[in-house]
Design an enzyme around this catalytic site. Sequence first.
Site, PDB file in Angstrom:
ATOM      1  N   ASN A  15       0.970  -1.047   0.110  1.00 47.88           N
ATOM      2  CA  ASN A  15      -0.137   0.107   0.115  1.00 47.88           C
ATOM      3  C   ASN A  15       1.097   1.245  -0.108  1.00 47.88           C
ATOM      4  OD1 ASN A  15      -1.449   2.326   1.222  1.00 47.88           O
ATOM      5  ND2 ASN A  15      -3.070   1.091   1.422  1.00 47.88           N
ATOM      6  N   ASP A  17      -0.747   4.538  -0.235  1.00 47.88           N
ATOM      7  CA  ASP A  17      -0.702   5.558  -0.102  1.00 47.88           C
ATOM      8  C   ASP A  17       0.343   6.795   1.378  1.00 47.88           C
ATOM      9  OD1 ASP A  17      -3.429   4.608  -0.721  1.00 47.88           O
ATOM     10  OD2 ASP A  17      -4.180   4.167   1.197  1.00 47.88           O
ATOM     11  N   HIS A  18       1.012   5.990   1.287  1.00 46.71           N
ATOM     12  CA  HIS A  18       1.706   6.568   2.659  1.00 46.71           C
ATOM     13  C   HIS A  18       2.751   7.613   1.629  1.00 46.71           C
ATOM     14  CE1 HIS A  18      -0.820   6.029   6.152  1.00 46.71           C
ATOM     15  NE2 HIS A  18       0.132   5.172   6.162  1.00 46.71           N
ATOM     16  N   ARG A  26       3.850  18.820   0.933  1.00 47.68           N
ATOM     17  CA  ARG A  26       4.599  19.913   0.439  1.00 47.68           C
ATOM     18  C   ARG A  26       3.823  20.608  -0.997  1.00 47.68           C
ATOM     19  NH1 ARG A  26       9.335  22.086   0.789  1.00 47.68           N
ATOM     20  NH2 ARG A  26       9.090  21.662   3.045  1.00 47.68           N
ATOM     21  N   HIS A  55      -5.498   3.662  -1.681  1.00 45.86           N
ATOM     22  CA  HIS A  55      -6.905   4.278  -1.490  1.00 45.86           C
ATOM     23  C   HIS A  55      -7.145   5.176  -2.099  1.00 45.86           C
ATOM     24  CE1 HIS A  55      -9.574   4.785   2.351  1.00 45.86           C
ATOM     25  NE2 HIS A  55     -10.295   4.853   1.460  1.00 45.86           N
ATOM     26  N   ARG A  57      -9.491   7.934  -1.870  1.00 50.71           N
ATOM     27  CA  ARG A  57     -10.387   8.678  -0.745  1.00 50.71           C
ATOM     28  C   ARG A  57     -11.359   9.755  -1.045  1.00 50.71           C
ATOM     29  NH1 ARG A  57      -9.661   7.662   4.795  1.00 50.71           N
ATOM     30  NH2 ARG A  57     -10.529   9.876   4.915  1.00 50.71           N
ATOM     31  N   ARG A  61      -6.809  12.923   0.617  1.00 56.13           N
ATOM     32  CA  ARG A  61      -5.779  13.084   1.218  1.00 56.13           C
ATOM     33  C   ARG A  61      -4.632  12.552   0.516  1.00 56.13           C
ATOM     34  NH1 ARG A  61      -6.877  10.136   7.202  1.00 56.13           N
ATOM     35  NH2 ARG A  61      -8.907  11.398   7.293  1.00 56.13           N
ATOM     36  N   GLU A  82      -8.262   0.104  -3.060  1.00 54.05           N
ATOM     37  CA  GLU A  82      -9.440   0.387  -1.829  1.00 54.05           C
ATOM     38  C   GLU A  82     -10.182   1.888  -2.387  1.00 54.05           C
ATOM     39  OE1 GLU A  82      -6.886   1.304   1.209  1.00 54.05           O
ATOM     40  OE2 GLU A  82      -5.939  -1.148   1.065  1.00 54.05           O
ATOM     41  N   THR A 112     -18.174  -0.773  11.489  1.00 59.05           N
ATOM     42  CA  THR A 112     -18.709  -1.875  12.661  1.00 59.05           C
ATOM     43  C   THR A 112     -17.329  -1.274  13.907  1.00 59.05           C
ATOM     44  OG1 THR A 112     -17.048  -3.990  11.898  1.00 59.05           O
ATOM     45  CG2 THR A 112     -19.012  -4.477  11.166  1.00 59.05           C
ATOM     46  N   THR A 113     -18.142  -2.120  15.292  1.00 59.30           N
ATOM     47  CA  THR A 113     -17.285  -1.203  16.217  1.00 59.30           C
ATOM     48  C   THR A 113     -16.214  -1.480  16.199  1.00 59.30           C
ATOM     49  OG1 THR A 113     -18.164  -4.395  16.987  1.00 59.30           O
ATOM     50  CG2 THR A 113     -19.448  -1.812  18.075  1.00 59.30           C
ATOM     51  N   GLU A 163     -10.781  -9.064   3.271  1.00 62.52           N
ATOM     52  CA  GLU A 163     -10.177  -8.677   3.570  1.00 62.52           C
ATOM     53  C   GLU A 163     -10.063  -8.062   4.656  1.00 62.52           C
ATOM     54  OE1 GLU A 163      -7.221  -5.508   1.615  1.00 62.52           O
ATOM     55  OE2 GLU A 163      -6.678  -5.306   3.785  1.00 62.52           O
ATOM     56  N   HIS A 204      -3.985  -3.952   8.168  1.00 57.29           N
ATOM     57  CA  HIS A 204      -4.110  -2.915   8.587  1.00 57.29           C
ATOM     58  C   HIS A 204      -3.146  -3.731   9.682  1.00 57.29           C
ATOM     59  CE1 HIS A 204      -5.638   1.318   8.911  1.00 57.29           C
ATOM     60  NE2 HIS A 204      -5.603   0.663  10.796  1.00 57.29           N
ATOM     61  N   GLY A 205      -1.750  -2.330  10.099  1.00 58.73           N
ATOM     62  CA  GLY A 205      -0.979  -2.722  11.473  1.00 58.73           C
ATOM     63  C   GLY A 205      -0.418  -3.326  10.946  1.00 58.73           C
ATOM     64  N   HIS A 227       1.515   1.133   5.501  1.00 51.62           N
ATOM     65  CA  HIS A 227       2.437   2.025   6.233  1.00 51.62           C
ATOM     66  C   HIS A 227       4.008   1.555   7.573  1.00 51.62           C
ATOM     67  CE1 HIS A 227       3.683   4.087  10.592  1.00 51.62           C
ATOM     68  NE2 HIS A 227       3.251   5.365   9.871  1.00 51.62           N
TER      69      HIS A 227
HETATM   70  N1  PXP Z   1      -5.760  -2.670   4.495  1.00 46.55           N
HETATM   71  C1  PXP Z   1      -6.467  -1.584   4.201  1.00 46.55           C
HETATM   72  C2  PXP Z   1      -8.327  -2.459   3.466  1.00 46.55           C
HETATM   73  C3  PXP Z   1      -6.616  -0.851   4.269  1.00 46.55           C
HETATM   74  O1  PXP Z   1      -7.508   0.527   4.732  1.00 46.55           O
HETATM   75  C4  PXP Z   1      -5.250  -0.156   4.914  1.00 46.55           C
HETATM   76  C5  PXP Z   1      -4.850   1.202   5.174  1.00 46.55           C
HETATM   77  O2  PXP Z   1      -4.658   2.080   4.448  1.00 46.55           O
HETATM   78  C6  PXP Z   1      -4.302  -1.317   4.837  1.00 46.55           C
HETATM   79  C7  PXP Z   1      -4.458  -2.853   4.841  1.00 46.55           C
HETATM   80  C8  PXP Z   1      -2.558  -0.559   5.266  1.00 46.55           C
HETATM   81  O3  PXP Z   1      -2.426  -0.181   6.598  1.00 46.55           O
HETATM   82  P1  PXP Z   1      -1.242  -0.493   6.849  1.00 46.55           P
HETATM   83  O4  PXP Z   1      -1.409   1.339   6.122  1.00 46.55           O
HETATM   84  O5  PXP Z   1      -0.833  -0.116   8.371  1.00 46.55           O
HETATM   85  O6  PXP Z   1      -0.140  -1.470   6.311  1.00 46.55           O
END
Ligand code: PXP
Length: 254
Positions: A15, A17-18, A26, A55, A57, A61, A82, A112-113, A163, A204-205, A227
């Site tokens: 991913n 995105d970062h 900038r 993603h 969005r 962002r 995404e 969801t929660t 996922e 995620h994470g 990330h």
């Molecule tokens: N999968 C999905 C659906 C996500 O929304 C994200 C975060 O954008 C990730 C994976 C990747 O998460 P991370 O950046 O924490 O590795």
Amino acid sequence: MGLAYAGRVLKLGVNIDHVATVREARYRGDAHGEPDPVAAALLCEAAGCHGITVHLREDRRHIQDHDVFRLRESIRTRLNLEMANAPEIVGIALKLKPEIVCLVPERRQELTTEGGLDAVRHLKALAVTRRKMNDAGIEVSLFIAPDPNQVEASAEIGAQFIELHTGQYAEHFHRKRARNTELRRLVDAATLAHRAGLSVNAGHGLNYENLSVLHLVPHLVELNIGHSIVSRAITVGLPKAVKEMLALMKNYRG
Ligand code: PXP
């Protein structure tokens, strides 16, 4: 170990995105600027990843429209978009034609929660989008919490993939009892999904530390990781960061 596992490679979708987040810090609103997510994607591919995840969005962002269309033209692996189940983004996805879309929540009421998509509550709307995507030749994944009701709803919607949201697992990783509870939920959800005919991704994470324990979750096809890889790339470079993650994933036995 043995032939039963032959050919089963746990895939890595990076991913990026970062990378765009740093650029937008900038160059927000400009059609140029560094670092370039497309250049990053090509480095990840050269290092051996199996797909690129972004993603787009609604609030733009990080990743921008021009990024996704340039990625579509440039990458040689799979593009995983995404996206929220929102008409504007659905329209873009149908033009873009990624190999797969992963529907994710962006607004509080879609959650969801545990932070995944509420597939139970939005079953009908998600089924409509699932059909549109499949009719255009695009596979569909749903980003859900490891909850049996969400898994069952995903199967009913007709998604090809889920996922599993590993955010809670990652958050509790250093508290053994809580971590094991989350791990059990992931194992149960993956087992149920596999039985229901769904293919199972996770994300995620996830990071270089918590990945090995996740190997206990069966039936995983692909991990989407952002990330931790982009962070590590700041010190060791993107190719090495990707290769190190792939090395950690190599021993997965499904
Ligand atoms: N999968 C999905 C659906 C996500 O929304 C994200 C975060 O954008 C990730 C994976 C990747 O998460 P991370 O950046 O924490 O590795």
